[in-house]
Scaffold this motif. Sequence first.
Motif, short mmCIF file in Angstrom:
data_model
loop_
_atom_site.label_atom_id
_atom_site.label_comp_id
_atom_site.label_asym_id
_atom_site.label_seq_id
_atom_site.Cartn_x
_atom_site.Cartn_y
_atom_site.Cartn_z
N VAL A 162 -6.58 0.31 -1.78
CA VAL A 162 -6.61 1.32 -1.45
C VAL A 162 -7.80 1.59 -1.32
CG1 VAL A 162 -6.17 4.66 -2.28
CG2 VAL A 162 -4.55 2.94 -3.02
N ALA A 163 -9.09 1.08 -2.06
CA ALA A 163 -10.77 1.65 -1.98
C ALA A 163 -10.55 1.00 -0.83
CB ALA A 163 -11.11 1.14 -3.05
N VAL A 215 -10.59 7.36 -6.08
CA VAL A 215 -10.74 5.73 -6.35
C VAL A 215 -11.63 5.02 -6.33
CG1 VAL A 215 -10.50 4.55 -4.10
CG2 VAL A 215 -8.74 3.77 -5.78
N TRP A 237 -8.93 -0.54 1.57
CA TRP A 237 -8.14 0.14 3.16
C TRP A 237 -9.15 1.06 3.45
CZ3 TRP A 237 -6.38 4.98 3.74
CH2 TRP A 237 -5.91 5.12 5.77
N VAL A 238 -9.38 2.52 1.87
CA VAL A 238 -9.93 3.61 3.27
C VAL A 238 -11.65 2.92 3.82
CG1 VAL A 238 -10.47 4.49 0.61
CG2 VAL A 238 -9.94 6.17 2.16
N ASP A 239 -11.87 2.01 2.83
CA ASP A 239 -13.05 1.79 2.94
C ASP A 239 -13.32 1.45 4.49
OD1 ASP A 239 -15.01 2.41 0.99
OD2 ASP A 239 -15.78 0.18 0.19
N ARG A 263 -20.50 11.88 9.99
CA ARG A 263 -20.20 12.99 10.31
C ARG A 263 -21.12 14.30 9.55
NH1 ARG A 263 -15.42 16.79 7.01
NH2 ARG A 263 -15.91 15.24 5.89
N PHE A 264 -21.62 12.79 8.28
CA PHE A 264 -22.81 14.23 7.78
C PHE A 264 -23.94 13.70 8.84
CE2 PHE A 264 -19.90 13.47 3.84
CZ PHE A 264 -19.74 15.01 3.65
N LEU A 322 -0.07 4.07 -2.69
CA LEU A 322 -0.10 5.35 -2.72
C LEU A 322 1.45 6.55 -3.01
CD1 LEU A 322 -1.41 4.50 1.56
CD2 LEU A 322 -3.01 5.01 -0.89
N TYR A 361 -16.73 6.93 9.39
CA TYR A 361 -16.42 7.83 10.22
C TYR A 361 -16.83 9.17 9.23
CZ TYR A 361 -13.77 4.45 13.24
OH TYR A 361 -13.51 3.08 14.00
N TRP A 362 -16.37 9.41 7.50
CA TRP A 362 -16.90 10.75 7.67
C TRP A 362 -18.67 10.60 7.44
CZ3 TRP A 362 -13.75 7.25 3.94
CH2 TRP A 362 -14.67 6.26 2.84
N TRP A 370 -11.92 -2.44 -11.92
CA TRP A 370 -11.31 -3.73 -11.35
C TRP A 370 -12.07 -4.63 -11.08
CZ3 TRP A 370 -10.65 0.04 -7.22
CH2 TRP A 370 -11.59 0.14 -6.53
N TYR A 391 -13.07 3.42 6.48
CA TYR A 391 -13.09 4.53 7.38
C TYR A 391 -14.57 4.84 6.91
CZ TYR A 391 -8.25 4.33 9.02
OH TYR A 391 -7.30 4.03 9.94
N ARG A 392 -15.11 4.82 6.54
CA ARG A 392 -16.79 5.14 5.40
C ARG A 392 -17.44 5.04 7.15
NH1 ARG A 392 -18.62 5.84 1.10
NH2 ARG A 392 -17.67 3.79 -0.44
N LEU A 434 0.80 -1.25 0.37
CA LEU A 434 0.16 -0.05 0.02
C LEU A 434 1.01 0.85 0.53
CD1 LEU A 434 -3.24 0.00 0.09
CD2 LEU A 434 -3.20 0.42 2.18
N LEU A 487 -5.57 -0.85 -6.99
CA LEU A 487 -6.75 0.81 -6.57
C LEU A 487 -7.41 0.51 -6.06
CD1 LEU A 487 -6.90 2.22 -10.01
CD2 LEU A 487 -5.80 3.71 -8.08
N GLN A 488 -7.79 -0.95 -5.80
CA GLN A 488 -9.18 -1.68 -5.50
C GLN A 488 -8.54 -1.82 -3.76
OE1 GLN A 488 -10.10 -5.89 -6.49
NE2 GLN A 488 -11.60 -6.12 -5.51
#
Lengths: 126, 126
Positions: free
Chosen positions: A79-80, B83, A82-84, A93-94, A9, A89-90, B90, A86-87, A5, A76-77
């Motif tokens: 990365v997706a 991403v 990994w970042v998912d 916030r909304f 990145l 958390y955002w 993918w 944290y979904r 990663l 790229l998948q």
Amino acid sequence: MTTTLDDTLSALADPTRRAILARLAQGEATVTELARPFDMTMPAVTKHLKVLERAGLITRSREAQTRPCRLAPGPLQEVANWVDEYRPYWEARFDRLDEYLREVQDKQEQRPPRRGRKEQRNGRDR
Amino acid sequence: MTTTLDDTLSALADPTRRAILARLAQGEATVTELARPFDMTMPAVTKHLKVLERAGLITRSREAQTRPCRLAPGPLQEVANWVDEYRPYWEARFDRLDEYLREVQDKQEQRPPRRGRKEQRNGRDR
């Protein structure tokens, strides 16, 4: 090829390299074809392509002499994925923002609008 | 604060910084609390926190003297949005793999296994 990663990145942390990927998402392209829209020299493009290739984000054909580049979406998948994580958390916030906006709206509906106050205040404050 | 995808991605391209974010996803923490599990010196942690703060990935409280850090998920959402544009690529790859595996399976079901043919051909070609 195994890449980390970290490699992915840091390869992506460059606007030209992200633009090259966006171009390759439209279809494979040779170095010459990639160099044209970016107004870059061939060695500069080649350098970026090497970074992308090392990160496993593109593959280069061994067949044709022009060695066209192709998007390789695997990293790229990752990365997706990994970042998912944290979904929530955002999204939370909304949710909080939604809640806040609903509260403000409720208050406005409960209270009659003030008349002329704002104008008065505007005149006074500096 | 406006940050770019460049800042975000390069801040994320480090395993310690990603681990710090994972820790902060559990709740806010002071520098001392963050330094402990990573077996790092305070200045080393502070340096990573500065990178994360510049990238807008964490905020630090101005109130308490210990200035606890908190996860700020906004830039992570931007990474996810960026991403996600590549998701069809993918997914297509998996579709093709699915298709290929189905074809192989169909062929195996339709044809009786060949006997000895492959060995014959291997002997003739070159």
